[in-house]
Design a protein around this motif. Structure first.
Motif, PDB file in Angstrom:
ATOM      1  N   LYS A 176      35.516  61.827  32.783  1.00 59.55           N
ATOM      2  CA  LYS A 176      36.860  62.410  32.790  1.00 59.55           C
ATOM      3  C   LYS A 176      36.791  63.929  32.782  1.00 59.55           C
ATOM      4  O   LYS A 176      37.506  64.601  33.541  1.00 59.55           O
ATOM      5  CB  LYS A 176      37.646  61.915  31.575  1.00 59.55           C
ATOM      6  CG  LYS A 176      39.076  62.420  31.537  1.00 59.55           C
ATOM      7  CD  LYS A 176      39.846  61.822  30.362  1.00 59.55           C
ATOM      8  CE  LYS A 176      41.283  62.322  30.340  1.00 59.55           C
ATOM      9  NZ  LYS A 176      42.040  61.753  29.196  1.00 59.55           N
ATOM     10  N   SER A 179      35.375  65.229  36.181  1.00 59.48           N
ATOM     11  CA  SER A 179      36.333  65.081  37.280  1.00 59.48           C
ATOM     12  C   SER A 179      37.440  66.120  37.195  1.00 59.48           C
ATOM     13  O   SER A 179      37.951  66.588  38.215  1.00 59.48           O
ATOM     14  CB  SER A 179      36.931  63.668  37.269  1.00 59.48           C
ATOM     15  OG  SER A 179      37.714  63.453  36.093  1.00 59.48           O
ATOM     16  N   LEU A 182      35.636  69.621  38.247  1.00 60.16           N
ATOM     17  CA  LEU A 182      34.588  69.335  39.223  1.00 60.16           C
ATOM     18  C   LEU A 182      34.065  70.590  39.911  1.00 60.16           C
ATOM     19  O   LEU A 182      32.863  70.733  40.117  1.00 60.16           O
ATOM     20  CB  LEU A 182      35.095  68.331  40.263  1.00 60.16           C
ATOM     21  CG  LEU A 182      34.061  67.812  41.263  1.00 60.16           C
ATOM     22  CD1 LEU A 182      32.899  67.155  40.537  1.00 60.16           C
ATOM     23  CD2 LEU A 182      34.688  66.836  42.239  1.00 60.16           C
ATOM     24  N   LEU A 205      31.596  59.208  39.605  1.00 58.36           N
ATOM     25  CA  LEU A 205      32.332  60.444  39.330  1.00 58.36           C
ATOM     26  C   LEU A 205      33.416  60.665  40.378  1.00 58.36           C
ATOM     27  O   LEU A 205      34.557  61.010  40.043  1.00 58.36           O
ATOM     28  CB  LEU A 205      31.358  61.623  39.306  1.00 58.36           C
ATOM     29  CG  LEU A 205      31.987  63.022  39.193  1.00 58.36           C
ATOM     30  CD1 LEU A 205      32.839  63.139  37.938  1.00 58.36           C
ATOM     31  CD2 LEU A 205      30.885  64.087  39.199  1.00 58.36           C
ATOM     32  N   LEU A 206      33.080  60.437  41.632  1.00 60.43           N
ATOM     33  CA  LEU A 206      34.053  60.640  42.697  1.00 60.43           C
ATOM     34  C   LEU A 206      35.192  59.624  42.610  1.00 60.43           C
ATOM     35  O   LEU A 206      36.343  59.941  42.900  1.00 60.43           O
ATOM     36  CB  LEU A 206      33.362  60.549  44.050  1.00 60.43           C
ATOM     37  CG  LEU A 206      32.279  61.617  44.283  1.00 60.43           C
ATOM     38  CD1 LEU A 206      31.576  61.385  45.611  1.00 60.43           C
ATOM     39  CD2 LEU A 206      32.868  63.014  44.219  1.00 60.43           C
ATOM     40  N   THR A 208      36.291  58.437  39.874  1.00 60.94           N
ATOM     41  CA  THR A 208      37.112  58.917  38.762  1.00 60.94           C
ATOM     42  C   THR A 208      38.053  60.026  39.239  1.00 60.94           C
ATOM     43  O   THR A 208      39.213  60.091  38.836  1.00 60.94           O
ATOM     44  CB  THR A 208      36.226  59.446  37.619  1.00 60.94           C
ATOM     45  OG1 THR A 208      35.317  58.418  37.200  1.00 60.94           O
ATOM     46  CG2 THR A 208      37.066  59.873  36.420  1.00 60.94           C
ATOM     47  N   VAL A 209      37.538  60.905  40.104  1.00 60.70           N
ATOM     48  CA  VAL A 209      38.374  61.970  40.679  1.00 60.70           C
ATOM     49  C   VAL A 209      39.530  61.358  41.455  1.00 60.70           C
ATOM     50  O   VAL A 209      40.692  61.762  41.315  1.00 60.70           O
ATOM     51  CB  VAL A 209      37.536  62.876  41.597  1.00 60.70           C
ATOM     52  CG1 VAL A 209      38.439  63.870  42.321  1.00 60.70           C
ATOM     53  CG2 VAL A 209      36.476  63.616  40.791  1.00 60.70           C
ATOM     54  N   ASP A 236      40.464  63.786  48.152  1.00 60.74           N
ATOM     55  CA  ASP A 236      40.041  64.442  46.923  1.00 60.74           C
ATOM     56  C   ASP A 236      38.701  65.139  47.095  1.00 60.74           C
ATOM     57  O   ASP A 236      38.451  66.207  46.526  1.00 60.74           O
ATOM     58  CB  ASP A 236      39.957  63.425  45.786  1.00 60.74           C
ATOM     59  CG  ASP A 236      41.332  62.913  45.384  1.00 60.74           C
ATOM     60  OD1 ASP A 236      41.452  61.754  45.001  1.00 60.74           O
ATOM     61  OD2 ASP A 236      42.284  63.701  45.482  1.00 60.74           O
TER      62      ASP A 236
END
Length: 259
Positions: A176, A179, A182, A205-206, A208-209, A236
């Protein structure tokens, strides 16, 4: 004739309410005294050029790994020396301190005027050692401490550590935080390490973004604007100046910065 009858009552007084002050447990202090004075030590650990003495019974009581090593079916209760690799002497010393005292060592005191990132690095290594020797309470204490110290410079390495050692809460917090920040995180050495060695973690991670972007748009009334490109993740990643590269292996995805 007049008679007078009297009744005599016996009065029994109970003990008065007295509060006795109970001192806190000093078991940890007493055990640490044995460690520091090397009283009754029967095992020596050799790590690089440094040595540490300890008590096999205490180690076995605290760690299932040491218990198996000294008293298990294939253990050797008569061994008097153990050589350890892949662990720093300072980390092993801190782990021994916890084993005897049941408290997390004060990394700020041990590092003196060093930076918070150095303190975080010590806790990271201590978490790995705790997992290696089955010290679940120490592992949880380190996880909680790292959650408090998450920052741009350390989040990537902490994320990798959390994933490797199955620290779900720490991993979620790192995902969290990374992201949300980033752009700054991508400039750190830790991100470069994750980029090169943990492609699946980078994919998480991506995702989560992307999920955060969906939640943000939903919070604005659920209205979305139609844009070129069909993938929210693609949008994103473009904003974050990264893009996905799919290898021949469909299960492996890598992320690179835009040229």
């Amino acid at each position: 004739m007049h008679c007078t009858v009297g009744v005599v009552r016996n009065r029994v007084e109970g003990p008065k309410h007295v509060t006795i002050a109970i001192p806190p447990s000093d078991m940890g202090q007493n055990l640490k005294f044995l460690l520091e004075t090397e009283t009754g030590c029967d095992i020596l650990f050799r790590i690089g050029d440094e040595t540490f003495k300890a008590h096999k019974l205490i180690l076995a009581a605290r760690s299932p790994v040491f218990r198996a090593q000294f008293f298990g079916l294939v253990g050797n209760p008569d061994m008097d020396e153990v050589k350890l690799e892949d662990i720093e002497p300072s980390i092993f010393k801190a782990m021994l301190s916890f084993i005897y005292s049941d408290t997390l060592p004060d990394t700020q005191q041990s590092t003196g005027s060093m930076s918070i990132s150095t303190s975080t690095n010590i806790i990271q290594h201590l978490l790995a050692a705790a997992d290696r020797f089955g010290l679940d309470r120490l592992k949880q204490l380190c996880e909680a401490k790292l959650c408090e110290e998450v920052n741009v410079d350390t989040v990537a390495t902490t994320l990798s550590l959390a994933d490797q050692h199955r620290c779900s809460q720490l991993k979620a917090i790192c995902l969290k935080f990374a992201s949300t920040n980033l752009g700054a995180v991508m400039q750190t050495e830790g991100f470069k390490y994750v980029e090169e060695t943990c492609p699946l973690l980078l994919s998480e991670l991506l995702e989560t973004v992307a999920s955060a972007a969906v939640d943000e748009r939903s919070g604005e009334g659920g209205l979305t604007r139609k844009r070129s490109g069909s993938s929210i993740i693609g949008l994103d990643l473009a904003a974050a100046e990264v893009h996905m590269v799919v290898d021949d292996d469909p299960n492996v995805r890598r992320v690179r910065r835009r040229a």
